[in-house]
Design an enzyme around this catalytic site. Structure first.
Site, PDB file in Angstrom:
ATOM      1  N   PRO A  16       0.849  -1.202   0.000  1.00  0.00           N
ATOM      2  CA  PRO A  16       0.000   0.000   0.000  1.00  0.00           C
ATOM      3  C   PRO A  16       0.879   1.244   0.000  1.00  0.00           C
ATOM      4  O   PRO A  16       1.835   1.327   0.775  1.00  0.00           O
ATOM      5  CB  PRO A  16      -0.769  -0.119   1.323  1.00  0.00           C
ATOM      6  CG  PRO A  16       0.098  -0.970   2.204  1.00  0.00           C
ATOM      7  CD  PRO A  16       0.823  -1.909   1.292  1.00  0.00           C
ATOM      8  N   GLN A  71      -6.841  -1.223   2.518  1.00  0.00           N
ATOM      9  CA  GLN A  71      -6.233  -0.892   3.811  1.00  0.00           C
ATOM     10  C   GLN A  71      -6.955   0.276   4.467  1.00  0.00           C
ATOM     11  O   GLN A  71      -7.165   1.312   3.842  1.00  0.00           O
ATOM     12  CB  GLN A  71      -4.757  -0.509   3.651  1.00  0.00           C
ATOM     13  CG  GLN A  71      -4.112  -0.328   5.022  1.00  0.00           C
ATOM     14  CD  GLN A  71      -2.697   0.215   4.987  1.00  0.00           C
ATOM     15  OE1 GLN A  71      -2.488   1.367   4.621  1.00  0.00           O
ATOM     16  NE2 GLN A  71      -1.730  -0.599   5.368  1.00  0.00           N
ATOM     17  N   CYS A 101       1.862   3.487   9.897  1.00  0.00           N
ATOM     18  CA  CYS A 101       2.093   4.847   9.389  1.00  0.00           C
ATOM     19  C   CYS A 101       2.655   5.744  10.503  1.00  0.00           C
ATOM     20  O   CYS A 101       2.032   5.901  11.548  1.00  0.00           O
ATOM     21  CB  CYS A 101       0.802   5.426   8.824  1.00  0.00           C
ATOM     22  SG  CYS A 101       1.074   7.054   8.103  1.00  0.00           S
ATOM     23  N   LYS A 140      -0.811  -4.499   9.029  1.00  0.00           N
ATOM     24  CA  LYS A 140       0.538  -4.110   8.576  1.00  0.00           C
ATOM     25  C   LYS A 140       1.148  -3.217   9.645  1.00  0.00           C
ATOM     26  O   LYS A 140       0.566  -2.194  10.011  1.00  0.00           O
ATOM     27  CB  LYS A 140       0.458  -3.395   7.227  1.00  0.00           C
ATOM     28  CG  LYS A 140       1.844  -3.044   6.685  1.00  0.00           C
ATOM     29  CD  LYS A 140       1.765  -2.738   5.204  1.00  0.00           C
ATOM     30  CE  LYS A 140       3.095  -2.314   4.619  1.00  0.00           C
ATOM     31  NZ  LYS A 140       3.458  -0.939   4.944  1.00  0.00           N
ATOM     32  N   GLY A 224       7.242  -1.976  -2.246  1.00  0.00           N
ATOM     33  CA  GLY A 224       6.729  -0.609  -2.287  1.00  0.00           C
ATOM     34  C   GLY A 224       7.482   0.215  -3.307  1.00  0.00           C
ATOM     35  O   GLY A 224       7.169   0.215  -4.502  1.00  0.00           O
ATOM     36  N   ARG A 225       8.531   0.902  -2.833  1.00  0.00           N
ATOM     37  CA  ARG A 225       9.242   1.832  -3.716  1.00  0.00           C
ATOM     38  C   ARG A 225       9.812   1.140  -4.943  1.00  0.00           C
ATOM     39  O   ARG A 225       9.881   1.742  -6.014  1.00  0.00           O
ATOM     40  CB  ARG A 225      10.327   2.550  -2.905  1.00  0.00           C
ATOM     41  CG  ARG A 225       9.711   3.452  -1.839  1.00  0.00           C
ATOM     42  CD  ARG A 225      10.716   3.880  -0.804  1.00  0.00           C
ATOM     43  NE  ARG A 225      11.182   2.756   0.002  1.00  0.00           N
ATOM     44  CZ  ARG A 225      12.048   2.853   0.998  1.00  0.00           C
ATOM     45  NH1 ARG A 225      12.551   4.035   1.298  1.00  0.00           N
ATOM     46  NH2 ARG A 225      12.416   1.790   1.683  1.00  0.00           N
TER      47      ARG A 225
HETATM   48  C1  LIG Z   1       4.989   7.034  -0.984  1.00  0.00           C
HETATM   49  C2  LIG Z   1       4.709   5.965   0.046  1.00  0.00           C
HETATM   50  C3  LIG Z   1       3.447   5.829   0.579  1.00  0.00           C
HETATM   51  C4  LIG Z   1       3.180   4.834   1.525  1.00  0.00           C
HETATM   52  N1  LIG Z   1       1.907   4.693   1.997  1.00  0.00           N
HETATM   53  C5  LIG Z   1       1.609   3.646   2.817  1.00  0.00           C
HETATM   54  C6  LIG Z   1       0.275   3.378   3.201  1.00  0.00           C
HETATM   55  O1  LIG Z   1      -0.672   4.070   2.793  1.00  0.00           O
HETATM   56  N2  LIG Z   1       0.049   2.334   4.046  1.00  0.00           N
HETATM   57  C7  LIG Z   1       1.065   1.529   4.512  1.00  0.00           C
HETATM   58  O2  LIG Z   1       0.813   0.589   5.264  1.00  0.00           O
HETATM   59  N3  LIG Z   1       2.331   1.750   4.142  1.00  0.00           N
HETATM   60  C8  LIG Z   1       2.629   2.762   3.300  1.00  0.00           C
HETATM   61  N4  LIG Z   1       3.908   2.941   2.867  1.00  0.00           N
HETATM   62  C9  LIG Z   1       4.952   1.981   3.313  1.00  0.00           C
HETATM   63  C10 LIG Z   1       5.130   0.854   2.279  1.00  0.00           C
HETATM   64  O3  LIG Z   1       3.974   0.073   2.137  1.00  0.00           O
HETATM   65  C11 LIG Z   1       6.320  -0.058   2.625  1.00  0.00           C
HETATM   66  O4  LIG Z   1       6.023  -0.783   3.786  1.00  0.00           O
HETATM   67  C12 LIG Z   1       7.615   0.732   2.851  1.00  0.00           C
HETATM   68  O5  LIG Z   1       7.793   1.696   1.839  1.00  0.00           O
HETATM   69  C13 LIG Z   1       8.841  -0.205   2.857  1.00  0.00           C
HETATM   70  O6  LIG Z   1       8.889  -0.959   1.692  1.00  0.00           O
HETATM   71  P1  LIG Z   1       9.772  -0.577   0.384  1.00  0.00           P
HETATM   72  O7  LIG Z   1      11.198  -0.445   0.838  1.00  0.00           O
HETATM   73  O8  LIG Z   1       9.532  -1.740  -0.524  1.00  0.00           O
HETATM   74  O9  LIG Z   1       9.246   0.721  -0.130  1.00  0.00           O
HETATM   75  C14 LIG Z   1       4.210   3.952   1.954  1.00  0.00           C
HETATM   76  C15 LIG Z   1       5.482   4.104   1.416  1.00  0.00           C
HETATM   77  C16 LIG Z   1       5.747   5.076   0.459  1.00  0.00           C
HETATM   78  C17 LIG Z   1       7.137   5.186  -0.108  1.00  0.00           C
END
Ligand SMILES: Cc1cc2nc3c(=O)[nH]c(=O)nc-3n(C[C@H](O)[C@H](O)[C@H](O)COP(=O)(O)O)c2cc1C
Length: 356
Positions: A16, A71, A101, A140, A224-225
């Protein structure tokens, strides 16, 4: 992997991401394959229960995205239970609770990662939801609130006992935000301790990272990213996991992705057949402001998408200065589909690889 009664065809999941993982983006990623589950942007439980249009839009999805998890965030057990019922009424496969968050505007309302500071209360929220809906509830979370309180193991056990069907852990604390690196050892330790599936999240930028994180008790990986930079990453990870060479993505395909994203965003809610989109109610869509909205969406995506490609900052600068859809399309066309005419490909600049 199974989450409650929901079978996932692949253990790789679109994480998400608020502002990013809208229905159009999720559909496009899904079309490339390798994706077992998509999760929406976080949606306010308060807004869902009160039927606020803007909130309901965040919860929309289309049939081709299934299985889909919506979510929600909030801290009030009754409201979270009622919001879970709205999610169930929308026909979603899974309802996920945001306990990760760290943003103050969410955390100060006893929601998001704040719930990790009150594990007993967090379990009460899950318990109330479990009584209210039949669809699986997932949570989460982060590693904890800060280094003095890395309580993911305790919270995960509590929410399991309260009725959660799976948990995801992003192995950083709220205080860390995105600094340092995600602690996958913690994810594995929790996974070994729990009876329900445990998924991990954090720092998978290459397809090989995604595959390597599986195992050691970890049932699934959220990206995510990495998926914002490379929407093919889940498909490439699935290739690797199946012993195939990961598919190569051409510059043309990368450009095509952006053009299709623009088209899907422009068509959102316009001329769609009945039942195409799962909405909470039928309401007219304002055409006004749509162009501006699409431009802003492209800017947001390109901030990530442009990383790791030669001359990415040129693309970013040009997209950020575009003032019309026509101009956006021309920029994408020139950069990706006719790079030889653009001249900007001649001097690779060693674009920064950091992505936070
Ligand atoms: C721009 C952005 C928005 C995010 N929004 C949410 C969100 O709405 N809900 C959530 O549980 N995590 C959110 N996250 C966290 C990601 O789901 C993920 O857990 C976190 O970025 C680590 O994973 P990654 O290294 O693959 O990005 C967000 C991350 C980013 C970068």
């Amino acid at each position: 992997m199974k989450i409650g009664s929901v079978q996932l065809a692949s253990p790789f999941v679109v994480a998400p991401m608020a502002g990013m993982t809208d229905s159009a983006f999720r559909r496009l990623v899904k079309r490339h394959g390798g994706c077992g589950l998509v999760v929406t942007e976080m949606v306010s439980s308060e807004g869902l229960v009160r039927g606020i249009d803007r909130t309901l839009e965040y919860a929309e999805y289309t049939e081709e995205e299934r299985p889909v998890s919506i979510q929600i965030f909030g801290g009030d057990p009754e409201k979270m239970a009622a919001a879970a019922q709205v999610v169930e009424g929308l026909g979603a496969d899974i309802v996920d609770v945001n306990m990760g968050c760290p943003v103050p505007k969410i955390a100060k309302h006893n929601a998001g990662c704040s719930l990790m500071r009150e594990p007993e209360h967090a379990a009460t929220v899950i318990n109330a939801m479990a009584k209210a809906v039949k669809i699986p509830i997932t949570v989460k979370m982060r590693a904890g609130w800060n280094d003095r309180s890395r309580n993911a193991a305790d919270l995960a056990r509590r929410v399991q006992d309260a009725g959660a069907a799976a948990v995801t852990i992003h192995g950083r604390t709220a205080e860390q935000s995105y600094s340092g690196s995600a602690d996958w050892t913690l994810v594995s330790d929790v996974a070994r301790d729990l009876a329900i599936p445990v998924l991990g999240s954090g720092d998978c930028i290459e397809p090989s990272h995604v595959v390597e994180r599986l195992g050691g008790g970890v049932s699934g990986v959220l990206v995510g990213r990495g998926v914002l930079r490379n929407p093919w990453i889940l498909a490439q990870a699935a290739d690797l996991a199946a012993g195939r060479t990961p598919r190569e993505v051409t510059l043309r395909e990368r450009g095509q992705f952006l053009l299709e994203y623009i088209d899907l965003l422009l068509r959102e809610g316009v001329d769609e057949s009945a039942g195409f989109r799962h909405v909470a109610d039928i309401r007219p869509r304002e055409a006004k402001g749509r162009e501006r909205w699409v431009i802003n969406k492209l800017r947001a995506l390109c901030a990530w998408y442009s990383k790791g490609i030669d001359c990415g900052s040129h693309l970013r600068i040009r997209v950020n200065s575009a003032t019309s859809i026509q101009e956006l399309r021309e920029i994408v066309d020139e950069f990706f589909l006719r790079p030889e005419t653009a001249g900007h490909m001649l001097a690779p600049e060693g674009d920064a690889q950091s992505y936070v």
